[in-house]
Write a protein that holds these residues in place. Structure first.
Motif, PDB file in Angstrom:
ATOM      1  N   VAL A 293       7.056  14.678  -3.901  1.00  0.00           N
ATOM      2  CA  VAL A 293       6.159  14.576  -2.633  1.00  0.00           C
ATOM      3  C   VAL A 293       6.567  13.306  -1.967  1.00  0.00           C
ATOM      4  O   VAL A 293       6.799  12.257  -2.322  1.00  0.00           O
ATOM      5  CB  VAL A 293       4.835  14.795  -3.061  1.00  0.00           C
ATOM      6  N   PRO A 294       6.782  13.377  -0.747  1.00  0.00           N
ATOM      7  CA  PRO A 294       7.177  12.165   0.285  1.00  0.00           C
ATOM      8  C   PRO A 294       5.709  11.422   0.269  1.00  0.00           C
ATOM      9  O   PRO A 294       4.575  11.953   0.506  1.00  0.00           O
ATOM     10  CB  PRO A 294       7.626  12.773   1.444  1.00  0.00           C
ATOM     11  N   GLY A 295       5.808  10.145   0.482  1.00  0.00           N
ATOM     12  CA  GLY A 295       4.842   9.051   1.124  1.00  0.00           C
ATOM     13  C   GLY A 295       5.262   8.177   1.639  1.00  0.00           C
ATOM     14  O   GLY A 295       6.536   7.959   1.741  1.00  0.00           O
ATOM     15  N   ILE A 296       4.340   7.387   2.180  1.00  0.00           N
ATOM     16  CA  ILE A 296       4.789   6.109   3.064  1.00  0.00           C
ATOM     17  C   ILE A 296       4.348   4.794   2.407  1.00  0.00           C
ATOM     18  O   ILE A 296       3.135   4.809   1.913  1.00  0.00           O
ATOM     19  CB  ILE A 296       4.256   6.163   4.451  1.00  0.00           C
ATOM     20  N   VAL A 297       5.071   4.015   2.060  1.00  0.00           N
ATOM     21  CA  VAL A 297       4.871   2.554   1.819  1.00  0.00           C
ATOM     22  C   VAL A 297       4.697   1.709   2.973  1.00  0.00           C
ATOM     23  O   VAL A 297       5.534   1.580   3.924  1.00  0.00           O
ATOM     24  CB  VAL A 297       5.808   1.911   0.957  1.00  0.00           C
TER      25      VAL A 297
ATOM     26  N   PHE B 214       0.802  -1.193   0.025  1.00  0.00           N
ATOM     27  CA  PHE B 214       0.092  -0.064  -0.005  1.00  0.00           C
ATOM     28  C   PHE B 214       1.090   1.279   0.018  1.00  0.00           C
ATOM     29  O   PHE B 214       1.777   1.188   0.296  1.00  0.00           O
ATOM     30  CB  PHE B 214      -0.627  -0.036   1.361  1.00  0.00           C
ATOM     31  N   VAL B 215       0.257   2.429  -0.403  1.00  0.00           N
ATOM     32  CA  VAL B 215       1.003   3.700  -0.346  1.00  0.00           C
ATOM     33  C   VAL B 215       0.277   4.455   0.409  1.00  0.00           C
ATOM     34  O   VAL B 215      -1.197   4.584   0.192  1.00  0.00           O
ATOM     35  CB  VAL B 215       1.503   4.103  -1.687  1.00  0.00           C
ATOM     36  N   ILE B 216       0.717   5.358   1.319  1.00  0.00           N
ATOM     37  CA  ILE B 216      -0.036   6.587   1.982  1.00  0.00           C
ATOM     38  C   ILE B 216       0.175   7.823   1.380  1.00  0.00           C
ATOM     39  O   ILE B 216       1.833   8.043   1.586  1.00  0.00           O
ATOM     40  CB  ILE B 216       0.143   6.509   3.377  1.00  0.00           C
ATOM     41  N   VAL B 217      -0.351   8.814   0.794  1.00  0.00           N
ATOM     42  CA  VAL B 217      -0.060   9.989   0.219  1.00  0.00           C
ATOM     43  C   VAL B 217      -0.961  11.151   0.563  1.00  0.00           C
ATOM     44  O   VAL B 217      -1.984  10.897   0.997  1.00  0.00           O
ATOM     45  CB  VAL B 217       0.327   9.909  -1.172  1.00  0.00           C
ATOM     46  N   PRO B 218      -0.433  12.222   0.407  1.00  0.00           N
ATOM     47  CA  PRO B 218      -1.282  13.460   0.568  1.00  0.00           C
ATOM     48  C   PRO B 218      -2.496  13.421  -0.662  1.00  0.00           C
ATOM     49  O   PRO B 218      -2.203  13.119  -1.726  1.00  0.00           O
ATOM     50  CB  PRO B 218      -0.523  14.678   0.435  1.00  0.00           C
ATOM     51  N   ALA B 219      -3.548  13.417  -0.123  1.00  0.00           N
ATOM     52  CA  ALA B 219      -4.824  13.296  -1.021  1.00  0.00           C
ATOM     53  C   ALA B 219      -4.774  14.395  -2.163  1.00  0.00           C
ATOM     54  O   ALA B 219      -5.067  14.059  -3.350  1.00  0.00           O
ATOM     55  CB  ALA B 219      -6.181  13.538  -0.370  1.00  0.00           C
ATOM     56  N   ALA B 220      -4.183  15.373  -2.114  1.00  0.00           N
ATOM     57  CA  ALA B 220      -4.199  16.598  -2.985  1.00  0.00           C
ATOM     58  C   ALA B 220      -3.047  16.122  -4.120  1.00  0.00           C
ATOM     59  O   ALA B 220      -3.113  16.598  -5.036  1.00  0.00           O
ATOM     60  CB  ALA B 220      -3.897  17.806  -2.388  1.00  0.00           C
ATOM     61  N   HIS B 221      -2.169  15.352  -3.815  1.00  0.00           N
ATOM     62  CA  HIS B 221      -1.313  14.899  -4.734  1.00  0.00           C
ATOM     63  C   HIS B 221      -1.339  13.478  -5.291  1.00  0.00           C
ATOM     64  O   HIS B 221      -0.406  12.769  -5.920  1.00  0.00           O
ATOM     65  CB  HIS B 221       0.144  14.875  -4.014  1.00  0.00           C
TER      66      HIS B 221
END
Length: 177
Positions: free
Chosen positions: A63-67, A22-29
């Motif tokens: 943009v950073p995200g979390i895997v 899964f990935v967690i990212v800012p919804a706007a990006h």
């Protein structure tokens, strides 16, 4: 066994992946996440730990995200614990959630994960999916106040029939980051 896909109209929202992270990212990006249409999914699959940090999007404004890597277990967000819950085994959704809540405070072996600065709404989804094609049912909102957070992971087990993985999201003390 009551699995997330079979639970019907229950208030807890679960999402599943097609077998990858899964990935967690800012919804706007989210629309900038390319999934399998680009290199983002391949980058996410390079994470060998429970959690990892990834950057995505156009080179001039990454943009950073979390895997959320490791096992592709169904997942939900528990706002009262400020954590993600992944389903390993349980006879029912409620047994798993109750087990997570009763185990949470007693866990003393949290695996330290990455840090993410949060400025707006986050969403979690299958890393294979291109963000521009996501439908609401494929995303899981992860609501946090703005700030810097460290992610931590721990497994729990209750009895012999309830087990899961928790990814706690804890605010960093700005004086002790």
């Amino acid at each position: 066994m009551d699995t997330p896909a079979e639970r019907g109209n229950h208030p807890t929202k679960w999402i599943e992946s097609t077998g990858g992270p899964f990935v967690i990212v800012p919804a706007a990006h989210a629309a900038d996440w390319q999934g399998i249409e680009g290199e983002d999914y391949d980058e996410a699959c390079l994470v060998e730990d429970y959690l990892g940090r990834v950057e995505f999007g156009p080179a001039e404004r990454k943009v950073p995200g979390i895997v959320v890597a490791d096992e592709p277990l169904p997942a939900t967000y528990l706002p009262d614990l400020q954590c993600l819950l992944q389903w390993s085994c349980a006879p029912s959704e409620q047994a798993l959630i109750d087990g997570a809540r009763s185990s949470f405070e007693g866990i003393d072996d949290w695996h330290r994960g990455p840090v993410l600065d949060v400025h707006d709404q986050l969403i979690m989804f299958d890393a294979t999916a291109p963000g521009h094609s996501l439908e609401q049912g494929e995303t899981l909102p992860v609501s946090l106040p703005a700030g810097s957070y460290r992610f931590h992971t721990a497994d729990f087990e209750v009895g012999g029939d309830v087990a899961g993985r928790l990814h706690a999201i804890r605010p960093l003390d700005p004086h002790h980051a």
